[in-house]
Design an enzyme around this catalytic site. Structure first.
Site, PDB file in Angstrom:
ATOM      1  N   LYS A 100      59.175  32.173  32.254  1.00 37.60           N
ATOM      2  CA  LYS A 100      58.948  32.549  30.860  1.00 37.60           C
ATOM      3  C   LYS A 100      57.479  32.337  30.524  1.00 37.60           C
ATOM      4  O   LYS A 100      56.941  31.244  30.698  1.00 37.60           O
ATOM      5  CB  LYS A 100      59.819  31.697  29.927  1.00 37.60           C
ATOM      6  CG  LYS A 100      59.564  32.033  28.455  1.00 37.60           C
ATOM      7  CD  LYS A 100      60.308  31.132  27.504  1.00 37.60           C
ATOM      8  CE  LYS A 100      59.605  31.147  26.154  1.00 37.60           C
ATOM      9  NZ  LYS A 100      60.164  30.188  25.202  1.00 37.60           N
ATOM     10  N   GLY A 161      60.766  26.477  16.342  1.00 40.80           N
ATOM     11  CA  GLY A 161      61.230  25.233  15.717  1.00 40.80           C
ATOM     12  C   GLY A 161      61.381  25.296  14.207  1.00 40.80           C
ATOM     13  O   GLY A 161      61.652  24.278  13.572  1.00 40.80           O
ATOM     14  N   ALA A 187      62.951  31.810  19.755  1.00 50.03           N
ATOM     15  CA  ALA A 187      62.266  31.054  18.699  1.00 50.03           C
ATOM     16  C   ALA A 187      62.730  31.389  17.286  1.00 50.03           C
ATOM     17  O   ALA A 187      62.917  32.553  16.938  1.00 50.03           O
ATOM     18  CB  ALA A 187      60.775  31.235  18.758  1.00 50.03           C
ATOM     19  N   GLY A 188      62.942  30.341  16.518  1.00 53.98           N
ATOM     20  CA  GLY A 188      63.217  30.497  15.091  1.00 53.98           C
ATOM     21  C   GLY A 188      64.684  30.522  14.702  1.00 53.98           C
ATOM     22  O   GLY A 188      65.024  30.512  13.522  1.00 53.98           O
ATOM     23  N   ASN A 209      66.630  26.362  21.382  1.00 54.03           N
ATOM     24  CA  ASN A 209      66.407  24.959  21.741  1.00 54.03           C
ATOM     25  C   ASN A 209      66.580  24.056  20.528  1.00 54.03           C
ATOM     26  O   ASN A 209      67.559  23.344  20.405  1.00 54.03           O
ATOM     27  CB  ASN A 209      65.031  24.775  22.380  1.00 54.03           C
ATOM     28  CG  ASN A 209      64.846  23.378  22.972  1.00 54.03           C
ATOM     29  OD1 ASN A 209      65.675  22.487  22.822  1.00 54.03           O
ATOM     30  ND2 ASN A 209      63.755  23.173  23.661  1.00 54.03           N
TER      31      ASN A 209
END
Lengths: 257, 67
Positions: A100, A161, A187-188, A209
């Protein structure tokens, strides 16, 4: 129904959920969350070994790279050289070719630097890497990455995050429509329903995550995400009903008393 | 004696020590790390051959949890 196959760079995957392994309380919690999520790919970071602490537990002791696919990530890299160095080291470590790429441009927003990202993608593809690229939700730039040979396009839903979910659905839709390689939202994502929305829109997968690791009960949230992604995918495949401005009665009029 | 930099820290080691010996000293499994010597990645099969010299800069990295 035709079998629903998910493939990234010739690798067949069972789950459309990819999970990160950062931010957990400890490695045991990380391993339990990964297990509950059902993901068969996890992202990992490359960092210096702590040479002063020989007893520090290792990620590999908790997540067996032979059983779960490691996707080395360049998180924390702010230019092409740093990202290339990191991924070449990752390849030497375990022969990982699927990686990635994430080149950041700004510490406050962690927004990707697309100029450096494009530069790195070009070099990595030439070196034989299968590159999953974290990128902005700009359809033009996403197309450029695909043309350069990216194995997957990974636009952000909102800043890393932040937990704000998909902020620009129209752009994500445009990217989904034009892209032939997998589109994975990265993300997000803030909660399970955000993942369902992404999958219903037609994304091929979701990478999560913080939304799992920062939940009060990460293991339960991991399970929620597992189901959310499956639900969203099925809903997409089922092709939802048409939206109408006015009501349509569910019961037939015939035979009303 | 050789003065080297290991993961950003200045340390002194004996001469005639290979990169492989250095890993062993720190109880590191070569399968779980990657080694960079003066900015160049050293393939695992060459770790035993590469002797550490004075002023060498060595980085040993591994995988940790990340997003």
């Amino acid at each position: 129904m035709k079998k629903d196959i998910f493939k990234i760079a010739n690798k067949f995957l069972k789950s459309r959920l990819i999970v990160g392994t950062g931010k957990y309380k400890n490695l045991r919690e990380t391993a339990n969350a990964v297990k509950a999520s059902g993901a068969d790919i996890v992202t990992v970071a490359v960092r210096r070994v702590n040479i002063l602490d020989k007893k520090k537990p290792l990620l590999m002791d908790y997540l067996n790279p032979k059983k779960i696919h490691y996707l080395p990530n360049t998180a924390g890299c702010y230019n092409s050289n740093e990202a290339l160095r990191t991924l070449r080291l990752a390849r030497e470590m375990g022969g990982w070719k699927m990686v990635k790429l994430e080149v950041l441009g700004d510490k406050k927003t962690l927004y990707p630097d697309m100029i450096e990202t494009i530069k790195s993608t070009k070099i990595l593809v030439k070196e034989g890497f299968k590159v999953l690229v974290y990128c902005t939700d700009d359809p033009l730039l996403a197309k450029k990455l695909e043309d350069l040979g990216a194995s997957a396009i990974m636009p952000l839903a909102s800043p890393i995050g932040s937990g704000l979910g998909i902020q620009n659905k129209m752009n994500i839709s445009l990217i989904i429509k034009q892209t032939k390689v997998p589109v994975i939202i990265d993300a997000g994502i803030g909660t399970a329903s955000d993942a369902t929305i992404a999958m219903e829109m037609g994304c091929d997968g979701v990478l999560v995550n913080s939304a799992i690791a920062n939940a009060k009960k990460p293991i339960i949230m991991a399970n929620a995400f597992k189901n959310a992604v499956v639900s969203g995918r099925l809903s997409f495949l089922a092709e939802r009903m048409e939206k109408k401005y006015f009501a349509t009665a569910s019961s037939p009029k015939k035979g009303i008393i | 004696m050789a003065k080297i930099q290991l993961n950003g820290k200045k340390i002194i080691i004996n001469q005639k020590v290979s990169l492989f010996d250095l890993l062993k000293k720190h109880k590191l499994d070569k399968k779980k790390v990657a080694v960079e010597l003066n900015g160049k990645i050293i393939p695992k099969q060459l770790l035993k051959k590469k002797m550490i010299l004075d002023k060498d800069k060595i980085e040993i990295v591994h995988f940790i949890g990340g997003g």
